[in-house]
Design a protein around this motif. Sequence first.
Motif: not given
Length: 127
Positions: A36-50
């Motif tokens: 997960r990439n979290i910027t200013n408290g907002e999740v702006d990217l989520t990836l699941t799996g290699k």
Amino acid sequence: MDIAKQKQLVQDYIEAYNHFDVDGMLRHLHEEVVFRNITNGEVDLTLTGKANFRQQAQQALQYFSQREQRVTDWQAAYNRIEVLLDYTAVAAIDFPNGLKAGDTLQLQGKSVFQFADGLIVSIDDIS
């Protein structure tokens, strides 16, 4: 898995990241890793799996001509390591936010790594 081993996995991951080594970044990731990439408290990217992580990591190689995450502090707890980071990168392309190729980006943030089965099972990059 002891904290020293977990810390080594994190160090290996960061070193691979700094050297644009996608295979090295993937080496210690769980097949079901969640990023997960979290910027200013907002999740702006989520990836699941290699596989999804690999695809994003390879795509991101073109964004910067140089990049470095430098750890400024470590905090460890059971199956969790949090690192405070100074991040520096040189843009290789023009970004929609106004950052131009050749511009240097500097920020501070933290990454939280969690572990399962002797591997990194989740990474939260927070800035």
